[in-house]
Design an enzyme around this catalytic site. Sequence first.
Site, PDB file in Angstrom:
ATOM      1  N   HIS A   1      29.693  43.461  29.049  1.00 34.75           N
ATOM      2  CA  HIS A   1      29.823  44.476  30.010  1.00 34.75           C
ATOM      3  C   HIS A   1      29.139  45.738  29.550  1.00 34.75           C
ATOM      4  CE1 HIS A   1      33.912  42.011  30.757  1.00 34.75           C
ATOM      5  NE2 HIS A   1      33.047  41.874  31.752  1.00 34.75           N
TER       6      HIS A   1
ATOM      7  N   CYS B   1      39.457  47.351  27.301  1.00 35.81           N
ATOM      8  CA  CYS B   1      39.806  45.979  27.916  1.00 35.81           C
ATOM      9  C   CYS B   1      41.269  45.981  28.269  1.00 35.81           C
ATOM     10  CB  CYS B   1      39.240  44.692  27.341  1.00 35.81           C
ATOM     11  SG  CYS B   1      37.533  45.077  26.725  1.00 35.81           S
TER      12      CYS B   1
HETATM   13  C1  CIR Z   1      36.063  37.441  28.984  1.00 32.98           C
HETATM   14  O1  CIR Z   1      35.086  36.871  28.622  1.00 32.98           O
HETATM   15  O2  CIR Z   1      36.355  37.473  30.123  1.00 32.98           O
HETATM   16  C2  CIR Z   1      37.204  37.817  28.037  1.00 32.98           C
HETATM   17  N1  CIR Z   1      37.202  36.717  27.054  1.00 32.98           N
HETATM   18  C3  CIR Z   1      36.970  39.051  27.455  1.00 32.98           C
HETATM   19  C4  CIR Z   1      37.040  40.348  28.630  1.00 32.98           C
HETATM   20  C5  CIR Z   1      36.921  41.527  27.749  1.00 32.98           C
HETATM   21  N2  CIR Z   1      36.682  42.502  28.730  1.00 32.98           N
HETATM   22  C6  CIR Z   1      36.383  43.691  28.751  1.00 32.98           C
HETATM   23  O3  CIR Z   1      35.552  43.987  27.998  1.00 32.98           O
HETATM   24  N3  CIR Z   1      36.504  44.573  29.866  1.00 32.98           N
END
Ligand code: CIR
Length: 254
Positions: free
Chosen positions: A160, A247
């Site tokens: 991201h 997150c």
């Molecule tokens: C994903 O791959 O969507 C989750 N395992 C991790 C998301 C992390 N979110 C973020 O960095 N905003």
Amino acid sequence: MQYAITREVSATIGRCELTYRKREPIDVELAHAQHAAYRAVLHHAGWAVIELPATAECPDSVFVEDTAVVTDELAIITRPGAPSRRPETVAIAEVLGRFREVVRIEEPATIDGGDVLRIGRRVWVGLTSRTNVAAIESLRHILVRYGYSVVGVPLRGCLHLKSAATVVGPASVVLNPGWVSPATFPGLETIEVDPQEPDAANVLWLGAVSVVSQAHPRTRARIEAHGITCRTIDVSELAKAEGALTCCSILFEG
Ligand code: CIR
């Protein structure tokens, strides 16, 4: 009042989505304890924590940031890039609807909140495997009437935009220059991560204090050298799910 939406770690977090990381066993008990410490930091920094229950159907639901983009005017419910994550938005929309007018990003657009970085009325959106051009156009269409500029940011090597850059002050950004160009943020102070800590650009700015992962002491020192007060917490288990600090919360003024 300043609010932080969080969501308990799901018992099924071991089945999370992964893009750049290899799957490793996650200690769910430890993840719960680390998440409790995270909520405590928010609480001590003066944020009212709204804690939603976990759901076994949504392994990644602790990573609430990806489900919404909240401005002073609106709550924009995302359409996450990973189909497994789309049901997560239901509970978040319900809570945010108590505070804001709710609008939604619709198909064919896909966007994760982790790709959206905002400073005042400037919004940067990562173009990633999760977030497409249609989503950037939708976001621009929604926000332009409130005076926001929305800029797409090409990225390389990370999940991201907020893996590569986060806000650590009213006009400061910490970033990994290998993943996002410092020229993306004209007029802002940029602090580069230590080269030995490529994942260290995800820092949670809470106003008086910025929260840094225990895994990134060198980058913490660099941030502190800019006069920014930091606190460290251990998020080893959430990191195994490719999550980091921003997150795990949606921050907004209520
Ligand atoms: C994903 O791959 O969507 C989750 N395992 C991790 C998301 C992390 N979110 C973020 O960095 N905003």
